[in-house]
Design an enzyme around this catalytic site. Structure first.
Site, PDB file in Angstrom:
ATOM      1  N   ASP A   8     -77.766 -59.556  -1.961  1.00 40.80           N
ATOM      2  CA  ASP A   8     -76.623 -60.067  -1.327  1.00 40.80           C
ATOM      3  C   ASP A   8     -76.207 -58.826  -0.368  1.00 40.80           C
ATOM      4  O   ASP A   8     -75.818 -57.916  -1.020  1.00 40.80           O
ATOM      5  CB  ASP A   8     -75.666 -60.666  -1.968  1.00 40.80           C
ATOM      6  N   ASP A 102     -77.223 -64.157   4.439  1.00 42.45           N
ATOM      7  CA  ASP A 102     -77.175 -62.736   3.812  1.00 42.45           C
ATOM      8  C   ASP A 102     -77.920 -62.748   2.523  1.00 42.45           C
ATOM      9  O   ASP A 102     -77.519 -61.669   1.727  1.00 42.45           O
ATOM     10  CB  ASP A 102     -75.797 -62.238   3.978  1.00 42.45           C
ATOM     11  N   GLU A 103     -78.087 -63.712   1.846  1.00 44.55           N
ATOM     12  CA  GLU A 103     -78.578 -63.473   0.657  1.00 44.55           C
ATOM     13  C   GLU A 103     -79.864 -64.275   0.272  1.00 44.55           C
ATOM     14  O   GLU A 103     -79.977 -65.317   0.782  1.00 44.55           O
ATOM     15  CB  GLU A 103     -77.568 -64.054  -0.530  1.00 44.55           C
TER      16      GLU A 103
HETATM   17  P1  TTP Z   1     -70.632 -63.550   1.318  1.00 46.25           P
HETATM   18  O1  TTP Z   1     -71.988 -62.931   0.567  1.00 46.25           O
HETATM   19  O2  TTP Z   1     -70.239 -64.552   0.205  1.00 46.25           O
HETATM   20  O3  TTP Z   1     -69.559 -62.612   1.327  1.00 46.25           O
HETATM   21  P2  TTP Z   1     -69.785 -61.202   2.087  1.00 46.25           P
HETATM   22  O4  TTP Z   1     -71.336 -60.788   2.353  1.00 46.25           O
HETATM   23  O5  TTP Z   1     -69.011 -61.074   3.121  1.00 46.25           O
HETATM   24  O6  TTP Z   1     -69.212 -60.141   0.903  1.00 46.25           O
HETATM   25  P3  TTP Z   1     -69.569 -59.521  -0.413  1.00 46.25           P
HETATM   26  O7  TTP Z   1     -69.991 -58.258  -0.452  1.00 46.25           O
HETATM   27  O8  TTP Z   1     -68.884 -60.215  -1.381  1.00 46.25           O
HETATM   28  O9  TTP Z   1     -70.986 -60.355  -0.587  1.00 46.25           O
HETATM   29  O10 TTP Z   1     -70.922 -64.395   2.400  1.00 46.25           O
HETATM   30  C1  TTP Z   1     -71.638 -64.018   3.323  1.00 46.25           C
HETATM   31  C2  TTP Z   1     -71.343 -64.115   4.858  1.00 46.25           C
HETATM   32  O11 TTP Z   1     -71.183 -65.347   4.974  1.00 46.25           O
HETATM   33  C3  TTP Z   1     -69.845 -63.523   4.929  1.00 46.25           C
HETATM   34  O12 TTP Z   1     -70.079 -62.066   5.587  1.00 46.25           O
HETATM   35  C4  TTP Z   1     -69.322 -64.514   6.235  1.00 46.25           C
HETATM   36  C5  TTP Z   1     -70.096 -65.932   5.643  1.00 46.25           C
HETATM   37  N1  TTP Z   1     -68.950 -66.731   4.908  1.00 46.25           N
HETATM   38  C6  TTP Z   1     -68.033 -67.383   5.676  1.00 46.25           C
HETATM   39  O13 TTP Z   1     -68.181 -67.602   6.964  1.00 46.25           O
HETATM   40  N2  TTP Z   1     -67.109 -68.134   4.962  1.00 46.25           N
HETATM   41  C7  TTP Z   1     -67.143 -68.282   3.756  1.00 46.25           C
HETATM   42  O14 TTP Z   1     -66.303 -68.868   2.891  1.00 46.25           O
HETATM   43  C8  TTP Z   1     -68.037 -67.342   3.000  1.00 46.25           C
HETATM   44  C9  TTP Z   1     -67.989 -67.163   1.454  1.00 46.25           C
HETATM   45  C10 TTP Z   1     -69.034 -66.582   3.698  1.00 46.25           C
HETATM   46 MG    MG Z   2     -72.488 -61.037   0.970  1.00 51.33          MG
END
Ligand code: TTP
Ligand code: MG
Length: 352
Positions: A8, A102-103
């Site tokens: 992720d 992203d994951e």
């Molecule tokens: P995430 O992997 O949940 O968050 P992140 O990568 O920003 O942070 P982390 O380091 O905690 O993993 O989500 C990936 C992307 O998806 C995030 O950068 C933006 C988008 N996203 C949204 O647009 N709305 C949301 O509610 C979430 C959870 C994510």
């Molecule tokens: Mg993330």
């Protein structure tokens, strides 16, 4: 025993913005629209101590963190990175299941060391994109997903088989992958706060309280999750065809049959929200030889009328003289890459 990795990206959208605009580095930023009705997509790690997080209204975020800088999202940039990291995953296994841009889960059971694969992937991601990712390694999806979150950012956390029982026992139930806010609140009411508490419950009691998901939770309490890593193939085209009981030898009847096939195709287009620029007509003759005719438009086909016009033209372009037709097929293809815009704003794992 399987070896599963969950990768992720860290603060994904925000990290891409900071990478591409050095003046944003080290600053508290939020990706999202800074309007009255805007929401935060994600926040940089600098903004998180203020409580700024995904799905928060922009107005609230600004109040929590007055110095917060808002950046409009650039989905093409995130999509490009997403493709780069997926290409890296596929260097190690075909069993890649993306959960979002992203994951992804990877099944690397065939590899001697999942931990080494995870380290290499993290390194390659950084070399290729200048961005960091966190990785979790364990024997199933649920544990790998929890593990990737455990040492964020730039983390690598391994839950080896011998540690699973003690790890799960101490884990707050809201940390389990698949237990969302609603379920967690209900569990709290029932006095279930950790994996150890959950383990006290019988399978029957969990199913009584949580329905089918109770079965999953019963496994969770024991560190078990049988779900497989399933690569979700991207749909490249969508179509329908019809083989006639009696071969058809006149244009009027064919036009009518084409309409029936087209209705079916259009129903599927709507159902799958699949829009493409190319229409392909396939005609198979009574002697089984077949031809295709296609037309590509400048934009995706969004109306039935357009599909009707194009498909009729394609049929008219075929010389049917002295030939009987046994099959008609209509396919739409050439879809743009899945739109990044369609990613969900809020992920609810309650019903997984
Ligand atoms: P995430 O992997 O949940 O968050 P992140 O990568 O920003 O942070 P982390 O380091 O905690 O993993 O989500 C990936 C992307 O998806 C995030 O950068 C933006 C988008 N996203 C949204 O647009 N709305 C949301 O509610 C979430 C959870 C994510
Ligand atoms: Mg993330």
């Amino acid at each position: 025993m399987r070896k599963i990795i969950h990768i992720d990206m860290d603060a994904f959208f925000a990290a891409v913005e900071q990478r591409d605009n050095p003046s944003l580095r080290g600053r508290a930023i939020a990706v999202g629209h800074n309007g009255r009705r805007g929401v935060v997509s994600t926040a940089s790690y600098e903004a998180r101590p203020f409580g700024v997080r995904s799905a928060l209204p922009s107005v609230t975020a600004k109040r929590l963190c007055p110095e917060l800088i808002f950046v409009e999202p650039r989905f093409e940039a995130y999509k490009a990175v997403s493709e780069q990291i997926r290409a890296i995953f596929h260097q190690y296994t075909d069993l890649v299941e993306p959960l979002s841009l992203d994951e992804a889960f990877l099944d690397v059971s065939h590899h001697p060391s999942a931990t080494i694969v995870a380290q290499e992937i993290k390194r390659k991601i950084f070399e290729t994109t200048s961005l960091t990712a966190s990785a979790g390694v364990s024997t199933n999806k649920m544990l790998a997903k929890i593990a990737s979150d455990y040492r964020k950012p730039d983390g690598l956390f391994v839950i080896p088989p011998e540690d699973i029982e003690s790890f799960v026992a101490q884990l707050p139930i809201e940390k389990f992958f698949g237990i969302g806010e609603v379920t967690a609140a209900k569990m709290h009411r029932l006095g279930i706060r950790t994996g150890a508490d959950l383990r006290e419950w019988s399978r029957e009691a969990l199913i009584r309280e949580f329905g089918k998901a109770g079965e999953l939770y019963y496994g969770y309490a024991r560190g078990e999750d049988r779900r497989e890593v399933t690569p979700n193939r991207v749909r490249k085209s969508l179509g329908a065809e019809i083989t006639f009981i009696d071969d058809i030898d006149n244009f009027a009847d064919l036009l009518e049959e084409l309409a029936a096939v087209r209705d079916e195709v259009w129903a599927r287009v709507k159902r799958h929200e699949f829009y493409g620029k190319t229409v392909v007509l396939k005609v198979k003759f009574s002697d089984f030889h077949q031809i295709t005719r296609s037309k590509t438009l400048l934009t995706v086909i969004e109306s039935y009328d357009t599909l009707q016009t194009v498909s009729n033209e394609l049929l008219e372009s075929i010389n049917l003289e002295d030939q009987k037709v046994r099959l008609l097929g209509l396919t739409i293809g050439n879809t743009p890459e899945p739109c990044a815009e369609s990613i969900q704003l809020q992920f609810d794992f309650d019903n997984l």
